[in-house]
Structure formats: C-alpha cells, structure tokens
Scaffold this active site. Structure first.
Site, PDB file in Angstrom:
ATOM      1  N   ILE A  29      10.406  -7.372  -0.201  1.00 47.78           N
ATOM      2  CA  ILE A  29      10.660  -8.743   0.259  1.00 47.78           C
ATOM      3  C   ILE A  29       9.580  -9.148   1.271  1.00 47.78           C
ATOM      4  CG2 ILE A  29      12.394 -10.179   1.471  1.00 47.78           C
ATOM      5  CD1 ILE A  29      13.444  -9.128  -1.176  1.00 47.78           C
TER       6      ILE A  29
ATOM      7  N   SER B 206       1.069  -6.182  -4.430  1.00 52.43           N
ATOM      8  CA  SER B 206       1.946  -5.950  -3.273  1.00 52.43           C
ATOM      9  C   SER B 206       2.303  -7.242  -2.555  1.00 52.43           C
ATOM     10  CB  SER B 206       1.216  -5.018  -2.291  1.00 52.43           C
ATOM     11  OG  SER B 206       1.866  -4.997  -1.043  1.00 52.43           O
ATOM     12  N   ALA B 207       3.483  -7.252  -1.946  1.00 51.41           N
ATOM     13  CA  ALA B 207       3.911  -8.407  -1.142  1.00 51.41           C
ATOM     14  C   ALA B 207       3.262  -8.405   0.233  1.00 51.41           C
ATOM     15  CB  ALA B 207       5.428  -8.384  -0.971  1.00 51.41           C
ATOM     16  N   SER B 208       2.661  -7.275   0.607  1.00 51.78           N
ATOM     17  CA  SER B 208       2.153  -7.132   1.975  1.00 51.78           C
ATOM     18  C   SER B 208       0.871  -7.913   2.215  1.00 51.78           C
ATOM     19  CB  SER B 208       1.899  -5.660   2.277  1.00 51.78           C
ATOM     20  OG  SER B 208       1.292  -5.533   3.546  1.00 51.78           O
TER      21      SER B 208
ATOM     22  N   ARG C  45       7.468 -10.863   4.468  1.00 49.86           N
ATOM     23  CA  ARG C  45       7.730 -10.824   5.910  1.00 49.86           C
ATOM     24  C   ARG C  45       8.647 -11.975   6.339  1.00 49.86           C
ATOM     25  NH1 ARG C  45       2.407 -11.223   9.129  1.00 49.86           N
ATOM     26  NH2 ARG C  45       1.880  -9.689   7.541  1.00 49.86           N
TER      27      ARG C  45
ATOM     28  N   GLU D  57       6.681   0.693  -9.357  1.00 49.88           N
ATOM     29  CA  GLU D  57       7.419  -0.068  -8.343  1.00 49.88           C
ATOM     30  C   GLU D  57       8.617   0.696  -7.779  1.00 49.88           C
ATOM     31  OE1 GLU D  57       6.850  -3.850  -6.647  1.00 49.88           O
ATOM     32  OE2 GLU D  57       8.475  -2.419  -6.289  1.00 49.88           O
ATOM     33  N   ASP D  58       8.828   0.582  -6.467  1.00 47.82           N
ATOM     34  CA  ASP D  58       9.989   1.254  -5.866  1.00 47.82           C
ATOM     35  C   ASP D  58      11.123   0.295  -5.517  1.00 47.82           C
ATOM     36  OD1 ASP D  58       8.538   0.085  -3.658  1.00 47.82           O
ATOM     37  OD2 ASP D  58       9.785   1.289  -2.316  1.00 47.82           O
TER      38      ASP D  58
ATOM     39  N   THR E 145       5.377   3.352   4.132  1.00 41.67           N
ATOM     40  CA  THR E 145       5.264   2.511   5.325  1.00 41.67           C
ATOM     41  C   THR E 145       6.618   1.970   5.773  1.00 41.67           C
ATOM     42  OG1 THR E 145       4.625   0.863   3.749  1.00 41.67           O
ATOM     43  CG2 THR E 145       2.864   1.728   5.141  1.00 41.67           C
TER      44      THR E 145
ATOM     45  N   LYS F 171      13.058  -4.006   1.114  1.00 41.81           N
ATOM     46  CA  LYS F 171      12.000  -3.453   0.248  1.00 41.81           C
ATOM     47  C   LYS F 171      11.484  -4.510  -0.726  1.00 41.81           C
ATOM     48  CE  LYS F 171      12.764   1.515  -0.084  1.00 41.81           C
ATOM     49  NZ  LYS F 171      13.193   2.578  -1.006  1.00 41.81           N
TER      50      LYS F 171
ATOM     51  N   LYS G 154       8.139 -11.493  -5.148  1.00 42.22           N
ATOM     52  CA  LYS G 154       8.959 -10.742  -6.091  1.00 42.22           C
ATOM     53  C   LYS G 154      10.420 -11.097  -5.807  1.00 42.22           C
ATOM     54  CE  LYS G 154       5.669  -6.912  -5.722  1.00 42.22           C
ATOM     55  NZ  LYS G 154       5.401  -5.555  -5.211  1.00 42.22           N
TER      56      LYS G 154
ATOM     57  N   ASP H  15       2.497  -1.121  -6.905  1.00 43.90           N
ATOM     58  CA  ASP H  15       3.013  -1.622  -5.646  1.00 43.90           C
ATOM     59  C   ASP H  15       2.454  -0.686  -4.563  1.00 43.90           C
ATOM     60  OD1 ASP H  15       4.779  -2.962  -3.782  1.00 43.90           O
ATOM     61  OD2 ASP H  15       6.048  -1.169  -3.877  1.00 43.90           O
ATOM     62  N   LEU H  16       2.456  -1.127  -3.322  1.00 46.03           N
ATOM     63  CA  LEU H  16       1.875  -0.308  -2.243  1.00 46.03           C
ATOM     64  C   LEU H  16       2.949   0.450  -1.448  1.00 46.03           C
ATOM     65  CD1 LEU H  16      -0.594   0.428  -0.395  1.00 46.03           C
ATOM     66  CD2 LEU H  16      -0.021  -1.626   0.927  1.00 46.03           C
ATOM     67  N   ASP H  17       3.755  -0.338  -0.704  1.00 44.59           N
ATOM     68  CA  ASP H  17       4.735   0.269   0.209  1.00 44.59           C
ATOM     69  C   ASP H  17       5.827   0.979  -0.594  1.00 44.59           C
ATOM     70  OD1 ASP H  17       3.619  -0.786   2.693  1.00 44.59           O
ATOM     71  OD2 ASP H  17       4.297  -2.749   2.012  1.00 44.59           O
TER      72      ASP H  17
HETATM   73  C1  BG6 Z   1       6.406  -5.084   1.000  1.00 45.36           C
HETATM   74  C2  BG6 Z   1       7.434  -4.271   1.738  1.00 45.36           C
HETATM   75  O1  BG6 Z   1       5.538  -4.242   0.308  1.00 45.36           O
HETATM   76  O2  BG6 Z   1       5.641  -5.880   1.908  1.00 45.36           O
HETATM   77  C3  BG6 Z   1       8.312  -5.191   2.576  1.00 45.36           C
HETATM   78  O3  BG6 Z   1       8.229  -3.538   0.813  1.00 45.36           O
HETATM   79  C4  BG6 Z   1       7.440  -6.035   3.505  1.00 45.36           C
HETATM   80  O4  BG6 Z   1       9.219  -4.418   3.314  1.00 45.36           O
HETATM   81  C5  BG6 Z   1       6.410  -6.804   2.669  1.00 45.36           C
HETATM   82  O5  BG6 Z   1       8.241  -6.949   4.232  1.00 45.36           O
HETATM   83  C6  BG6 Z   1       5.471  -7.652   3.520  1.00 45.36           C
HETATM   84  O6  BG6 Z   1       4.649  -6.828   4.287  1.00 45.36           O
HETATM   85  P1  BG6 Z   1       3.691  -7.314   5.447  1.00 45.36           P
HETATM   86  O7  BG6 Z   1       2.773  -6.136   5.670  1.00 45.36           O
HETATM   87  O8  BG6 Z   1       2.923  -8.522   4.936  1.00 45.36           O
HETATM   88  O9  BG6 Z   1       4.529  -7.680   6.620  1.00 45.36           O
HETATM   89 MG    MG Z   2       7.435  -1.190  -2.451  1.00 43.76          MG
END
Ligand code: BG6
Ligand code: MG
Length: 216
Positions: A48, A115-117, A50, A170-171, A18, A46, A146, A10-12
C-alpha cells in the site's frame, strides 16, 4: 510451453525485508500522535502506498488531520524510514535473490522492478542490485496504487514485452491482484492462504529457478 520473456519483481518483502523499518517509523509516528501501532497493523500496509498507509493509520488511531498536516506527517515518517534504509547493506538481500536475478538475466529474460515505494532506487543502490534491472517502475511514476495493474503494465511497456509474457514476484495480496489484473503470471512470496489467485506460492526467491519459469 511457457512463453515468459520477462520477470517483474516487487521490492519490499521480495528482494529485501524493509517491513521492519516501515514498522519502526510508523510506530514512532503513531506513538507521537498518542496511540499504538502493532505488527499486525503493519501487515495490512504491505504493498500500500505511503499516503494510503497514513490514511489507514490515522483512521485506526481515530485521529483526523488536515491535508497539509498529513503531508507533514508522511514526510516525517519517510525521514525516519530513510535514516534506517541509509544504513542498509548487501547482506540484507533476501536469500536467493541475487542468484535468481543473475540466472534469469544470463538465460535471456528481461527484468523489471514494480514497486509502490518512492525509495526503491535508494534501496537497490544500497544493497548493490540496481544493475540487475533493465527497467524500474516505482511509486514516483505511478498514479494508481496496487491492486491497480498500472505499475506492472508500465514495467512490461518499458521492457517492450506483452503483459502475458511477464511473471510477477509479489508478497502482498494487493500486488498479486494487480499482477492478475495486468494479465500476467504471478508467483506469490509468502503463504498460499493469503496470496490467493497466485499461479504458485513459495517462501522466497531461493525456492525458484529457471525450471519454475518454464512451468508457468
Ligand atoms: C511498498 C510497501 O513496497 O511501498 C509499503 O510494501 C509501503 O509498505 C510502500 O508503504 C511505499 O513505500 P515508500 O518507501 O514510498 O514510503
Ligand atoms: Mg512487497
């Protein structure tokens, strides 16, 4: 004898912290909408996506918006977030991360990001870690967030390994659940009280090494 062949990160909260930037951007948005947003609220976001985060925040503020306005708000929050991550630098990598990534790769393990980001490539470039991943799966590719296992299953597929040959770092509890649902081993980063179900919980990647992988 462990048969782990790949590590999925996982990233964040695992590679970089972040959460503080997400917090500042969401708080600014909530405040502009006329309500507050606390660090405790931020914890619940965390792992979840955006869009889901925005839904939760609007719910906490008791505010309802049209879909069109929600999209505008999510875009605005991301603009503020990106302004902050644009300033990120390699000193922000969490302790032990680069060393662990390099050691697993040197030992022949494959590496993926899960990652979800939607900002993961930008962040990995800013902190200069992008070259240490064979595969990147993030919020731009997945359709189910996730705790759905999709992001990790896609990672395994991209690496050409079976799910049971992967370990996920994973955190977030949603991420631990996703890894377990994928049939993978999982190392939780954080507290054992929160990350129930993980095979092992440590405080950070500075607490794991090749021996850890062999013991899974
Ligand atoms: C996850 C974070 O890695 O990415 C969440 O833990 C965040 O807090 C999600 O909402 C989505 O990130 P982004 O960068 O696409 O807004
Ligand atoms: Mg994370």
């Amino acid at each position: 004898m462990s048969h782990i062949k790949a590590c999925i990160f996982d990233l964040d909260g695992v590679i970089v912290d972040t959460a503080v930037y997400h917090f500042k951007a969401w708080k600014r948005l909530a405040n502009e909408l006329g309500f507050d947003f606390t660090e405790e609220d931020n914890e619940k976001l965390k792992g979840i996506s955006r869009t889901q985060s925005l839904e939760l925040i609007l719910g906490w503020g008791g505010v309802s918006k049209t879909d069109e306005h929600k999209l505008e708000l999510a875009t605005l929050k991301n603009k503020w977030y990106v302004e902050m991550i644009d300033e990120m630098h390699p000193e922000e990598i969490l302790p032990g991360t680069r060393e662990f990534l390099e050691s697993v790769r040197d030992a022949g393990y494959k590496t993926a990001l899960g990652s979800a980001s939607k900002n993961s490539v930008k962040i990995l470039e800013k902190v200069n870690l992008i070259n240490l991943f064979d595969v990147i799966v993030d919020g731009n590719e997945v359709t189910a967030s996730k705790p759905d296992p999709q992001v990790f299953l896609e990672g395994a597929r991209g690496l050409n390994v079976n799910p049971d040959e992967c370990v996920v770092f994973e955190d977030a509890i949603a991420g631990v659940e996703a890894a377990l649902a994928a049939g993978m081993k999982v190392v939780g980063i954080g507290s054992a009280e929160t990350l129930t179900g993980a095979d092992l919980v440590v405080s950070g990647l500075d607490k794991v090494n090749l021996e850890t992988l062999k013991g899974l």
